[in-house]
Design a protein around this motif. Structure first.
Motif, short mmCIF file in Angstrom:
data_model
loop_
_atom_site.label_atom_id
_atom_site.label_comp_id
_atom_site.label_asym_id
_atom_site.label_seq_id
_atom_site.Cartn_x
_atom_site.Cartn_y
_atom_site.Cartn_z
N TYR A 62 41.96 42.37 30.25
CA TYR A 62 40.82 42.68 31.00
C TYR A 62 41.77 43.04 32.52
O TYR A 62 42.95 42.74 32.71
N ARG A 63 41.29 43.95 33.36
CA ARG A 63 41.76 44.50 34.78
C ARG A 63 40.80 44.03 35.89
O ARG A 63 39.80 44.56 35.76
N CYS A 64 41.39 43.28 36.93
CA CYS A 64 40.69 43.07 38.03
C CYS A 64 40.12 44.60 38.69
O CYS A 64 41.22 45.30 38.88
N PRO A 65 38.77 45.10 38.99
CA PRO A 65 38.44 46.47 39.49
C PRO A 65 39.01 46.48 41.05
O PRO A 65 39.33 47.44 41.48
N THR A 66 39.45 45.25 41.63
CA THR A 66 39.69 45.38 42.90
C THR A 66 40.99 45.41 43.05
O THR A 66 41.53 46.32 43.87
N CYS A 67 41.95 44.58 42.58
CA CYS A 67 43.34 44.72 43.02
C CYS A 67 44.18 45.24 41.42
O CYS A 67 45.20 45.44 41.59
N LYS A 68 43.55 45.27 40.30
CA LYS A 68 44.43 45.66 39.25
C LYS A 68 44.97 44.78 38.54
O LYS A 68 45.72 45.11 37.43
N VAL A 69 44.91 43.42 38.93
CA VAL A 69 45.93 42.33 38.18
C VAL A 69 45.12 42.41 36.74
O VAL A 69 43.79 42.33 36.76
N ARG A 70 45.90 42.15 35.75
CA ARG A 70 45.46 42.10 34.45
C ARG A 70 45.36 40.42 33.97
O ARG A 70 46.19 39.51 34.69
N TYR A 71 44.25 40.11 33.55
CA TYR A 71 43.93 38.70 33.17
C TYR A 71 43.37 38.68 31.82
O TYR A 71 42.88 39.67 31.23
N CYS A 72 43.27 37.44 31.15
CA CYS A 72 43.06 37.21 29.91
C CYS A 72 41.65 36.85 29.53
O CYS A 72 41.16 36.93 28.34
N SER A 73 41.10 36.24 30.50
CA SER A 73 39.71 35.48 30.20
C SER A 73 39.12 35.28 31.45
O SER A 73 39.24 35.44 32.60
N LEU A 74 37.62 34.87 31.29
CA LEU A 74 36.63 34.64 32.47
C LEU A 74 37.24 33.49 33.31
O LEU A 74 37.13 33.63 34.58
N SER A 75 37.85 32.57 32.88
CA SER A 75 38.36 31.36 33.54
C SER A 75 39.43 31.83 34.40
O SER A 75 39.48 31.50 35.60
N CYS A 76 40.19 32.69 33.84
CA CYS A 76 41.40 33.22 34.60
C CYS A 76 40.75 34.12 35.84
O CYS A 76 41.47 34.16 37.05
N GLU A 123 54.74 47.14 37.97
CA GLU A 123 55.32 46.70 37.01
C GLU A 123 54.49 47.41 35.73
O GLU A 123 54.98 47.25 34.72
N TRP A 124 53.20 47.91 35.79
CA TRP A 124 52.47 48.33 34.67
C TRP A 124 52.62 49.81 34.66
O TRP A 124 52.86 50.54 35.66
N THR A 125 52.73 50.21 33.45
CA THR A 125 52.82 51.59 33.30
C THR A 125 51.52 52.41 33.43
O THR A 125 50.50 51.53 33.38
N VAL A 126 51.25 53.67 33.47
CA VAL A 126 50.03 54.30 33.63
C VAL A 126 49.34 54.13 32.43
O VAL A 126 48.27 53.96 32.38
N GLU A 127 49.90 54.29 31.03
CA GLU A 127 49.39 53.94 30.01
C GLU A 127 48.66 52.57 29.91
O GLU A 127 47.45 52.45 29.47
N GLU A 128 49.35 51.44 30.23
CA GLU A 128 48.94 50.01 30.22
C GLU A 128 47.71 50.00 31.37
O GLU A 128 46.63 49.33 30.97
N LEU A 129 47.79 50.71 32.47
CA LEU A 129 46.56 50.73 33.54
C LEU A 129 45.46 51.59 33.16
O LEU A 129 44.19 50.96 33.28
#
Length: 142
Positions: free
Chosen positions: A14-28, A56-62
């Motif tokens: 998943y990706r945070c809609p606010t800052c775009k950081v990637r995370y793996c779960s609801l708890s994270c 650090e993320w590529t366009v494809e990853e984002l």
């Protein structure tokens, strides 16, 4: 392979809609949201949430596979920025205000219907589309 920007253990889904950081779960995500800094407010080289920076993320990853059909080639994006017609249109304060209204709106689809009633906005949208999605061998006689 990248890891979760919060726990740094799992592959992020998943990706945070606010800052775009990637995370793996609801708890994270719950851990992350309290310290979340909007992408535009974070210093350009500062890590988001203390772990990974968005650069650090590529366009494809984002964008992910679901965004593939919506991509505009970089060359065409550059052409948008270099277009003298678009620059001239953007000198109009009414158009700039319309664009800000669309950008800030919660219901983008509804505000776009309203904006598309404005000839100036339609002219702007048409110029953008001519550059972003040019029609091959356009029939000028219609």
């Amino acid at each position: 392979m990248k890891v979760c920007g919060v726990c740094e253990e799992q592959v992020p889904k998943y990706r945070c809609p606010t800052c775009k950081v990637r995370y793996c779960s609801l708890s994270c995500y719950k851990k992350h949201k309290d310290g979340c800094v909007p992408e535009l407010l974070a210093p350009p080289s500062a890590p988001l949430n203390g772990t990974q920076s968005i650069s650090e993320w590529t366009v494809e990853e984002l964008l992910g596979e679901d965004s593939e059909s919506d991509r505009v080639p970089l060359q065409r994006l550059k052409q948008l920025g270099e277009s003298e017609e678009l620059k001239a249109l953007l000198c109009n304060p009414h158009l700039r205000q319309l664009l800000l209204t669309v950008d800030k709106a919660e219901n983008k689809a509804e505000i776009m219907k309203t904006a598309m009633q404005e000839p100036l906005f339609v002219e702007f949208a048409d110029h953008c589309l001519k550059i972003a999605e040019p029609v091959e061998n356009e029939d000028v006689t219609h």
